[in-house]
Design a protein around this motif. Structure first.
Motif, PDB file in Angstrom:
ATOM      1  N   LEU A 122       0.838  -1.194   0.000  1.00 50.69           N
ATOM      2  CA  LEU A 122       0.000   0.000   0.000  1.00 50.69           C
ATOM      3  C   LEU A 122       0.874   1.245   0.000  1.00 50.69           C
ATOM      4  O   LEU A 122       1.825   1.342   0.784  1.00 50.69           O
ATOM      5  N   TRP A 123       0.560   2.204  -0.901  1.00 46.30           N
ATOM      6  CA  TRP A 123       1.187   3.515  -0.861  1.00 46.30           C
ATOM      7  C   TRP A 123       0.489   4.388   0.174  1.00 46.30           C
ATOM      8  O   TRP A 123      -0.726   4.293   0.357  1.00 46.30           O
ATOM      9  N   ASP A 124       1.252   5.247   0.817  1.00 47.23           N
ATOM     10  CA  ASP A 124       0.659   6.189   1.756  1.00 47.23           C
ATOM     11  C   ASP A 124      -0.136   7.238   0.988  1.00 47.23           C
ATOM     12  O   ASP A 124       0.301   7.730  -0.050  1.00 47.23           O
ATOM     13  N   SER A 125      -1.316   7.582   1.508  1.00 52.00           N
ATOM     14  CA  SER A 125      -2.185   8.531   0.807  1.00 52.00           C
ATOM     15  C   SER A 125      -1.767   9.971   1.003  1.00 52.00           C
ATOM     16  O   SER A 125      -2.187  10.838   0.242  1.00 52.00           O
ATOM     17  N   GLU A 126      -0.970  10.256   2.030  1.00 51.52           N
ATOM     18  CA  GLU A 126      -0.585  11.631   2.320  1.00 51.52           C
ATOM     19  C   GLU A 126       0.879  11.905   2.017  1.00 51.52           C
ATOM     20  O   GLU A 126       1.243  13.036   1.685  1.00 51.52           O
ATOM     21  N   ILE A 127       1.724  10.919   2.153  1.00 51.69           N
ATOM     22  CA  ILE A 127       3.156  11.081   1.899  1.00 51.69           C
ATOM     23  C   ILE A 127       3.468  10.292   0.631  1.00 51.69           C
ATOM     24  O   ILE A 127       3.501   9.058   0.656  1.00 51.69           O
ATOM     25  N   PRO A 128       3.687  10.958  -0.492  1.00 47.19           N
ATOM     26  CA  PRO A 128       3.721  10.262  -1.789  1.00 47.19           C
ATOM     27  C   PRO A 128       4.771   9.176  -1.903  1.00 47.19           C
ATOM     28  O   PRO A 128       4.556   8.206  -2.627  1.00 47.19           O
ATOM     29  N   TYR A 129       5.920   9.333  -1.253  1.00 43.10           N
ATOM     30  CA  TYR A 129       6.998   8.377  -1.468  1.00 43.10           C
ATOM     31  C   TYR A 129       7.186   7.455  -0.268  1.00 43.10           C
ATOM     32  O   TYR A 129       8.288   6.996  -0.009  1.00 43.10           O
ATOM     33  N   ARG A 130       6.115   7.170   0.436  1.00 43.80           N
ATOM     34  CA  ARG A 130       6.150   6.206   1.539  1.00 43.80           C
ATOM     35  C   ARG A 130       5.368   4.968   1.115  1.00 43.80           C
ATOM     36  O   ARG A 130       4.217   5.048   0.690  1.00 43.80           O
ATOM     37  N   LEU A 131       6.025   3.824   1.236  1.00 46.20           N
ATOM     38  CA  LEU A 131       5.423   2.548   0.838  1.00 46.20           C
ATOM     39  C   LEU A 131       5.300   1.656   2.065  1.00 46.20           C
ATOM     40  O   LEU A 131       6.268   1.464   2.806  1.00 46.20           O
ATOM     41  N   HIS A 132       4.085   1.119   2.265  1.00 42.31           N
ATOM     42  CA  HIS A 132       3.817   0.222   3.383  1.00 42.31           C
ATOM     43  C   HIS A 132       3.761  -1.205   2.864  1.00 42.31           C
ATOM     44  O   HIS A 132       3.084  -1.501   1.867  1.00 42.31           O
ATOM     45  N   VAL A 133       4.462  -2.083   3.557  1.00 44.28           N
ATOM     46  CA  VAL A 133       4.565  -3.488   3.143  1.00 44.28           C
ATOM     47  C   VAL A 133       4.212  -4.369   4.335  1.00 44.28           C
ATOM     48  O   VAL A 133       4.663  -4.105   5.464  1.00 44.28           O
ATOM     49  N   LEU A 134       3.408  -5.402   4.098  1.00 41.33           N
ATOM     50  CA  LEU A 134       3.069  -6.374   5.139  1.00 41.33           C
ATOM     51  C   LEU A 134       3.359  -7.764   4.601  1.00 41.33           C
ATOM     52  O   LEU A 134       2.864  -8.150   3.526  1.00 41.33           O
ATOM     53  N   CYS A 135       4.198  -8.487   5.330  1.00 45.96           N
ATOM     54  CA  CYS A 135       4.586  -9.832   4.904  1.00 45.96           C
ATOM     55  C   CYS A 135       3.667 -10.873   5.537  1.00 45.96           C
ATOM     56  O   CYS A 135       2.969 -10.611   6.523  1.00 45.96           O
ATOM     57  N   ARG A 136       3.712 -12.062   4.958  1.00 46.36           N
ATOM     58  CA  ARG A 136       2.851 -13.130   5.465  1.00 46.36           C
ATOM     59  C   ARG A 136       3.227 -13.563   6.867  1.00 46.36           C
ATOM     60  O   ARG A 136       2.415 -14.116   7.593  1.00 46.36           O
ATOM     61  N   GLY A 137       4.461 -13.337   7.250  1.00 42.89           N
ATOM     62  CA  GLY A 137       4.896 -13.666   8.600  1.00 42.89           C
ATOM     63  C   GLY A 137       4.603 -12.559   9.591  1.00 42.89           C
ATOM     64  O   GLY A 137       5.257 -12.468  10.634  1.00 42.89           O
ATOM     65  N   TRP A 138       3.655 -11.651   9.252  1.00 47.40           N
ATOM     66  CA  TRP A 138       3.224 -10.555  10.131  1.00 47.40           C
ATOM     67  C   TRP A 138       4.381  -9.603  10.432  1.00 47.40           C
ATOM     68  O   TRP A 138       4.526  -9.116  11.538  1.00 47.40           O
ATOM     69  N   ARG A 139       5.195  -9.405   9.420  1.00 46.00           N
ATOM     70  CA  ARG A 139       6.227  -8.383   9.546  1.00 46.00           C
ATOM     71  C   ARG A 139       5.792  -7.173   8.733  1.00 46.00           C
ATOM     72  O   ARG A 139       5.431  -7.290   7.569  1.00 46.00           O
ATOM     73  N   TYR A 140       5.843  -6.011   9.400  1.00 47.16           N
ATOM     74  CA  TYR A 140       5.421  -4.764   8.751  1.00 47.16           C
ATOM     75  C   TYR A 140       6.662  -3.937   8.441  1.00 47.16           C
ATOM     76  O   TYR A 140       7.519  -3.734   9.309  1.00 47.16           O
ATOM     77  N   LEU A 141       6.756  -3.461   7.187  1.00 45.43           N
ATOM     78  CA  LEU A 141       7.874  -2.633   6.737  1.00 45.43           C
ATOM     79  C   LEU A 141       7.338  -1.329   6.167  1.00 45.43           C
ATOM     80  O   LEU A 141       6.270  -1.311   5.542  1.00 45.43           O
ATOM     81  N   CYS A 142       8.079  -0.278   6.399  1.00 41.02           N
ATOM     82  CA  CYS A 142       7.710   1.038   5.877  1.00 41.02           C
ATOM     83  C   CYS A 142       8.960   1.659   5.262  1.00 41.02           C
ATOM     84  O   CYS A 142       9.993   1.789   5.931  1.00 41.02           O
ATOM     85  N   TYR A 143       8.877   2.020   3.990  1.00 45.14           N
ATOM     86  CA  TYR A 143      10.004   2.601   3.275  1.00 45.14           C
ATOM     87  C   TYR A 143       9.676   4.037   2.873  1.00 45.14           C
ATOM     88  O   TYR A 143       8.579   4.318   2.380  1.00 45.14           O
ATOM     89  N   ASP A 144      10.639   4.919   3.079  1.00 44.83           N
ATOM     90  CA  ASP A 144      10.524   6.319   2.647  1.00 44.83           C
ATOM     91  C   ASP A 144      11.630   6.599   1.637  1.00 44.83           C
ATOM     92  O   ASP A 144      12.808   6.389   1.926  1.00 44.83           O
ATOM     93  N   TRP A 145      11.228   7.082   0.460  1.00 41.45           N
ATOM     94  CA  TRP A 145      12.193   7.458  -0.568  1.00 41.45           C
ATOM     95  C   TRP A 145      12.118   8.966  -0.829  1.00 41.45           C
ATOM     96  O   TRP A 145      11.139   9.623  -0.462  1.00 41.45           O
ATOM     97  N   HIS A 146      13.126   9.464  -1.462  1.00 40.17           N
ATOM     98  CA  HIS A 146      13.091  10.817  -2.008  1.00 40.17           C
ATOM     99  C   HIS A 146      13.940  10.827  -3.259  1.00 40.17           C
ATOM    100  O   HIS A 146      14.770   9.941  -3.489  1.00 40.17           O
ATOM    101  N   TRP A 147      13.741  11.854  -4.072  1.00 36.97           N
ATOM    102  CA  TRP A 147      14.461  11.944  -5.336  1.00 36.97           C
ATOM    103  C   TRP A 147      15.832  12.570  -5.117  1.00 36.97           C
ATOM    104  O   TRP A 147      15.975  13.531  -4.366  1.00 36.97           O
TER     105      TRP A 147
END
Length: 1369
Positions: free
Chosen positions: A407-432
């Motif tokens: 899922l992409w964040d709706s308010e922060i354009p370059y933040r990506l939310h990731v959820l793995c099957r092992g219930w691990r949550y990851l959040c990545y922030d990028w910039h140009w």
């Protein structure tokens, strides 16, 4: 559908805010554009340049996605597996749905704060077979909407944990999708129907997915036949038949909304053909269009938020593509995935909120060779019609690390939310970020690297401007690339290291390589028969980064971020610590076992010693000059990393005052620069100056900071002057307009080029004036005149700067300058641009602190000095080669030496040379005619008295020989002096003509005298004859008569007296009033006594008319012995003491009673009347001035309304003042006085006074009142000396009362005026006078009125004069 009414929740207004980490807004970290540019400086004069983020849409072809930070949570202790999740932006939590219920994860504390079971209410099965098809957070209702596959729609209040079923569908649900504005919700049922409902779950309409009609946007058929009968190329007619949906297609319909929520696209498998189709529906669920038949269309569907395209995937016979549909259903563009056909399947496509990044979620297809499929996430961007793969995340094949939700964040354009099957949550922030080399020497290629999947596109801007997606050369890697690093060493800054998705670093270096590197391929500079001499790097070594694995083989695909290449074998990287709020700084060192390995052998980079950082590191920058590493934390704190000491440590970055540096806003782009300043000026670095605002991009080069702004400008700021108060003020030199949306790419080292990228993706090169001037100054300091001249000529920089930059150095190296330029045309161009103006003080100001050597000859004009110096150097080097330039040096002088230039041409004609470099006389003369008008050159040739030269010039002109030959022949027959006189008179060189005519003898004296009178050459003529000659006397008499005609009688008298014409001198002195000189002339003329007395009385009468009573009294007393008349004239002139002296000298005390006493009493009365009048007028003007100022002040503050015309002061305002503004009046006066503007300054001042009218209501009435008040003060103050003399005489003759009254009145008047000065000429006078405001609301626009400075200055009172008598007090 059966609906149920839910219990009414309270619905207070909810204020949405941006999630924070942990203190400042996250938007200030994820985005890369500036709100402001800040600089923090340490005591070592090293400055940190940073860029705060903002969100515009720009071209991204020359930029890469740089990982800003990673947040990793888990594994979360929960039952089942994640099925859906959504974000709660107002609370910084994540809602995750599973087979048993939903839970809420707090991203700050990493704790599960809510866990609600849906099996208790029977919404999900207890055996874990239930399925959630959608979750949506509804802030307005303080609830979460959940949809299950069984058909239930549930509202859950997380605060009370209350569950309410608001509706149920018997056939079940496959999808629930809310509109972006959360006003509508679209449900897809198990019977392949669509139900559109409001946010209150009121049904709007229902429709079947599969429609036979195309929709409202149906195309008009033009009779071109069916698609089955059209030509299909090599694929044959089988291309017209659709392929069935992929075997791995889950069969579920896909729903995606346009960004504005006006349309929704639904992709579903057609029941008739078995292939997928995309249909576009309106907000009212009216079918708009149906996609054209596309063979192999797959399940993924995502509508670009900007509304232009709908993305999906298509499996083709030999490739796997991402395809795009328009709203009308037609295909519009595509690009191919970096996998082979049949290797992966695309689960989902997701656009980020600003439509710049497309995330592709892929998964390996299960086959014999792939028992454990891996999952991938790829981030794609586009620019210049090319799609770039910027990031590739490999989540591995472990079941627990496989991707479950994205899922992409709706308010922060370059933040990506990731959820793995092992219930691990990851959040990545990028910039140009733009990955560019940092070398500042000319040998460096100004390289910029662009990531494109498994290739790195490198453009060397030093060699060529290659537009993207082309490049100078490309590096082929075995895996997709995630980050590119250039070496930080200034001498090897072209070398680059590449970090790929397999956690390997490939090092490419420049240098001699005997083996051709197959991974390096030339791009735009190779092929087609064109080959440029571009040096390419070669692969030196590939290192595997030993990251270690987590439990159960789970691996964070992007564990390391912010990789920096410190030294040849040392890298620096950042990873997340044990807590989300902590970071770890790693040293990646080459393992000892890999030190001697060959290129083919893979080396290992060990995670060497690590340093824990208490905070999230969001930026890392390194300065190779000082070997300093600066870290920025999410809270804005700046740390200095001491990595060269035995035990590396962190310490706060401090300024010169010892305070820790902390930015007010987190900045994602930083740069360290070193400023060469003296230690004595370090105190200036004690604060944080904001040097620019609205920044979109920046780059540091040498001593400059170049930025682009949202106002579409490019500024070039000097880092040395960045701390001065004027540094942030742009001027015409440091500021220039650029195209809207331009961004800085790089600066070419040791050049003047600045590369910008436009929003559409193309590149443009500009030459910023500051960079150009700085580079030119460097070249001139190094005596590289050729480079400087070429640059200035090409970029239209005035060539005067070559000399003005350092006159002393230029004059000392003139020969070097000529030898380097080595072009007659260029030298002539330099001559033609020379001006007697110092361009370093006008057009190109010298940098602050620069020292310039003084000119060797300050008294000589600049143009003459340069022309003489260069001419001497050219004559020394090669006079034949530079003949034309030598002629130019004569012509260009402030007083052109055309005669000398013509003589040079004549010499060329007389002395023919066989040298090939020698210019012929014909060519030289033709060149002179190009520089000088032919008629002017003809006249100058005539002025040389050389008839051969005259004829040579005349032959090159358009003159008719019948015109000039008779004239020349007549001249040849004349005597030499008279001949030259005739020539000079013809050329209007009258002084020379006068000289030659004086040599022609007395027979031509009458002609001489006529010439003197005609041309007013009296002074010159007097110097041509001795003083004792008759000619001298005749000239003097003529001169005196001329002065008489100009009313300069005294000067005429002096000329007459000097030549002995006493009678004429007497008349002149009498006319001028010089009675002393007149008496001297009378004594020389021996006048009779009667005639003398008559003459004296006549002179006295004229003096009395001129109110020169004292001088008239002298004449009457000394030359006519008329003592009584002399006394009376002194009394008329108020010369009381002198009159008393004569009365007592000649014993005429009778005059005291008859004339003296009445005269002083009359004077006392006149003074009293005048002073009373002055006081009354002064008080009246002062009162009026205060009224006018009050009305203007009210008008300025908008306090007057339409009733002003009926106020008590309305009688003070004329009709003219009510309809005319100050600006109108100003234009009126300037128009009416247009003739006066060319007159004398006295007349101009008079015209200026006319503008200041005392008429009430006039626009400049206050100025006129101030002028009148100042005159009154000055006149009254000037009376003190005259009154003082009168007071003494009044006291002497016993008129104490009259004297006391006069002294008191004058004292009161002076005190009144002195008290009023501060009130009339106050401190705000300049502001209120320069910008006058009309007293009427409709005329409140200020008009600029330039006033005489004297009017704004109060008059000065003479307090040093002691005029009062103490005995009268």
């Amino acid at each position: 559908m059966k609906t149920r009414v839910c219990s009414s929740f309270s619905q207070p207004s909810v204020v949405l805010h941006t999630p924070t980490f942990p203190t400042p807004p996250l938007t200030s970290v994820v985005l890369f554009f500036l709100a402001s540019l800040w600089m923090a400086v340490s005591s070592s004069a090293q400055r940190l340049v940073t860029q705060s983020p903002r969100l515009p849409l720009v071209a991204l072809t020359m930029r890469n996605l740089k990982l800003l930070r990673t947040q990793e949570y888990g594994p979360i202790q929960a039952l089942g597996s994640p099925q859906h999740f959504c974000l709660r932006g107002d609370r910084e939590t994540v809602l995750i749905g599973s087979e048993y219920g939903i839970l809420e994860l707090d991203l700050v504390t990493q704790q599960v704060i809510n866990e609600i079971s849906l099996t208790v209410g029977g919404f999900l099965s207890e055996d874990g077979s239930g399925h959630i098809v959608g979750i949506e957070d509804l802030p307005d209702q303080e609830s979460v909407c959940i949809a299950t596959a069984a058909g239930d729609i549930i509202l859950c209040n997380l605060s009370t944990k209350q569950l309410e079923c608001v509706g149920s569908v018997d056939s079940g649900l496959t999808t629930m999708s809310w509109s972006p504005d959360q006003e509508l919700v679209l449900l897809v049922t198990g019977q392949q129907t669509l139900i559109m409902m409001t946010k209150d779950f009121e049904p709007i309409t229902e429709s079947h997915i599969h429609q036979d009609d195309f929709g409202e946007g149906k195309f008009i058929g033009l009779g071109w036949g069916k698609k089955e009968t059209q030509f299909h190329g090599s694929e044959g007619k089988q291309a017209a038949h659709l392929l069935l949906a992929s075997p791995w297609d889950d069969g579920r319909p896909r729903v995606t909304w346009r960004g504005d929520g006006q349309f929704v696209a639904v992709g579903a498998i057609c029941l008739e053909t078995g292939a997928r189709k995309v249909r576009v529906w309106s907000r009212e669920l009216v079918l708009q269009s149906t996609s054209e038949p596309v063979s192999g269309l797959e399940q993924a569907l995502a509508w670009k938020p900007s509304g232009s395209l709908i993305a999906s995937t298509q499996e083709k016979p030999n490739k796997h593509d991402i395809v795009f549909f328009e709203k009308n259903g037609l295909l519009h563009g595509e690009f191919t995935l970096s996998f082979q056909k049949g290797q992966v399947k695309v689960n989902e496509l997701l656009w980020n909120s600003d439509s710049t990044v497309l995330a592709v979620w892929l998964e390996d297809l299960q086959n014999k060779n792939c028992s454990k499929p891996s999952t991938y996430v790829q981030l794609w961007t586009t620019g210049n019609y090319h799609w770039y793969l910027k990031q590739s995340l490999h989540f591995g094949s472990s079941k627990r690390s496989q991707l479950a939700l994205l899922l992409w964040d709706s308010e922060i354009p370059y933040r990506l939310h990731v959820l793995c099957r092992g219930w691990r949550y990851l959040c990545y922030d990028w910039h140009w970020s733009t990955d560019r080399s940092t070398g500042e020497e000319s040998c460096h290629s100004a390289s910029v690297a662009v990531i494109d999947g498994d290739k790195v596109l490198v453009t060397a801007f030093q060699h060529a401007m290659v537009p993207p997606p082309m490049c100078t050369f490309q590096l082929q890697l075995p895996q997709a690339v995630n980050q590119v690093m250039f070496h930080n060493d200034p001498w090897t800054s072209r070398d680059l290291a590449i970090f790929d998705a397999d956690n390997r670093i490939s090092v490419y270096r420049y240098g001699e390589c005997t083996v051709q590197d197959s991974s390096v391929k030339l791009g735009a500079l190779g092929g087609s028969g064109f080959k440029a001499a571009v040096e390419t790097p070669h692969l030196v070594k590939t290192y595997r980064v030993d990251l270690g694995c987590c439990e159960d083989g789970e691996v964070n695909p992007l564990k390391l971020r912010l990789l920096t290449w410190l030294q040849d074998d040392t890298f620096l990287a950042v990873s997340q610590g044990k807590l989300v709020s902590q970071s770890i700084l790693h040293h990646l060192n080459v393992a000892p076992s890999s030190a001697g390995a060959t290129v083919e052998e893979e080396g290992i980079l060990d995670l060497g010693y690590s340093v824990s950082v208490d905070g999230e590191v969001i930026s890392l920058c390194y300065s190779p000059k000082t070997k300093t590493v600066a870290l920025e934390l999410a809270d804005g704190q700046i740390l200095k990393y001491l990595w060269e000491i035995p035990h590396p440590a962190l310490e706060p970055w401090r300024n010169s005052s010892g305070s820790a540096v902390r930015f007010p806003t987190p900045c994602v782009q930083t740069a360290l620069v070193t400023i060469d300043r003296e230690v004595s000026s370090f105190f200036l670095l004690a604060f944080f100056p904001q040097v620019a605002s609205n920044i979109t991009s920046f780059v540091t080069y040498d001593e400059f900071l170049l930025v682009t702004t949202h106002s579409h400008t490019c500024q070039c700021l000097s880092l040395k002057d960045a701390l001065t108060s004027e540094s942030g003020i742009p001027n015409s030199e440091s500021l220039r307009k650029v195209e809207r949306g331009s961004r800085v790419v790089t600066v070419i080292p040791q050049d003047t080029k600045l590369v910008l990228q436009m929003p559409r993706g193309n590149l443009e090169t500009i030459h910023h004036r500051v960079l150009v001037l700085a580079q030119i100054r460097k070249w001139l300091d190094r005596l590289m005149f050729r480079e400087a001249f070429e640059c200035m000529r090409k970029l239209r920089i005035n060539l005067n700067l070559l000399y003005d930059h350092n006159p002393k150095v230029f004059l000392e190296n003139v020969e070097t300058f000529i030898k380097q330029i080595d072009s007659v045309n260029y030298i002539n161009l330099f001559f033609t641009e020379l001006k007697d103006e110092d361009f370093t003080k006008t057009m190109y100001p010298s940098p602050v602190g620069s020292t310039v050597q003084p000119v060797l000859c300050p008294t000589q004009k600049k143009v003459d000095l340069v022309c003489d110096a260069m001419r001497a150097a050219m004559e020394k080097i090669n006079p034949h080669k530079y003949c034309l330039s030598i002629l130019t040096s004569y012509v260009k002088k402030s007083t052109p030496e055309l005669e000398v230039a013509l003589q040079k041409v004549h010499e060329l004609r007389e002395t023919a040379s066989l040298d090939t470099e020698t210019v012929s006389a014909e060519a030289a003369l033709k060149y002179l005619l190009f520089l000088v008008d032919v008629n002017e050159l003809y006249d100058h040739s005539l002025g040389t008295y050389d008839f051969d030269l005259v004829i040579m010039v005349a032959e090159k002109s358009q003159k008719d020989p019948k015109e000039y030959l008779p004239f020349l022949n007549a001249l040849r027959k004349m005597e030499t002096n008279y001949q030259r006189y005739t020539i000079d008179k013809h050329l209007k060189r009258y002084k020379k003509a006068l000289y030659h005519l004086s040599k022609c003898g007395s027979e031509h004296f009458s002609e001489f005298l006529n010439l003197v009178k005609d041309q007013n050459l009296y002074n010159e003529a007097l110097h041509l004859y001795p003083t004792n000659t008759q000619e001298y006397k005749d000239i003097s008499i003529a001169y005196g008569e001329h002065l008489n005609q100009k009313h300069l009688y005294e000067q005429a008298g002096l000329i007459f007296a000097r030549c002995g014409a006493c009678e004429r001198a007497l008349d002149a002195f009498l006319s001028s009033g010089s009675w002393q000189q007149a008496l001297c002339m009378v004594s020389q003329l021996d006048y009779a006594p009667n005639k003398f007395a008559s003459l004296v009385k006549s002179m006295a009468g004229k003096l009395i008319e001129q109110r020169r009573h004292a001088e008239a009294a002298v004449l009457l007393e000394q030359y006519t012995q008329d003592y009584e008349e002399a006394v009376l004239q002194l009394l008329d002139g108020a010369l009381w003491e002198e009159a008393l002296r004569l009365i007592y000298k000649y014993s005429r005390q009778d005059i005291l009673e008859t004339n003296f006493r009445p005269a002083i009493l009359e004077a006392q009365k006149n003074h009293l009347v005048f002073l009373n009048s002055q006081q009354t007028t002064f008080a009246c003007y002062k009162k009026r001035l205060l009224v006018v100022r009050e009305l203007k002040d009210q008008a300025r503050h908008g306090l007057l309304d339409d009733e002003v015309a009926r106020c008590p002061e309305s009688d003070l305002l004329s009709e003219t003042g009510s309809v005319m503004m100050a600006s109108d009046a100003s234009s009126k006066y300037s128009h009416s006085n247009s003739r006066i503007s060319v007159c004398s300054s006295k007349n101009r001042r008079k015209a200026e006074r006319k503008r200041h009218s005392l008429k009430e209501g006039s626009p400049l009435e206050d100025i006129a009142l101030m002028e009148a008040l100042g005159d009154i003060v000055r006149v009254t103050d000037a009376l003190k000396g005259e009154v003082h003399s009168l007071l003494k005489e009044l006291v002497l003759f016993g008129y104490d009362a009259q004297a006391r009254e006069l002294q008191q009145v004058l004292e009161e008047a002076l005190q009144l005026m002195e008290r009023s000065l501060p009130e009339i000429w106050n401190l705000d006078l300049k502001l209120t006078s320069v910008n006058p405001v009309s007293v009427f609301p409709s005329y409140q626009q200020p008009a600029i009125v330039v006033c005489d400075p004297e009017l704004l200055t109060p008059p000065k009172l003479n307090k040093s004069l002691q005029w009062k008598l103490s005995l009268l007090q």
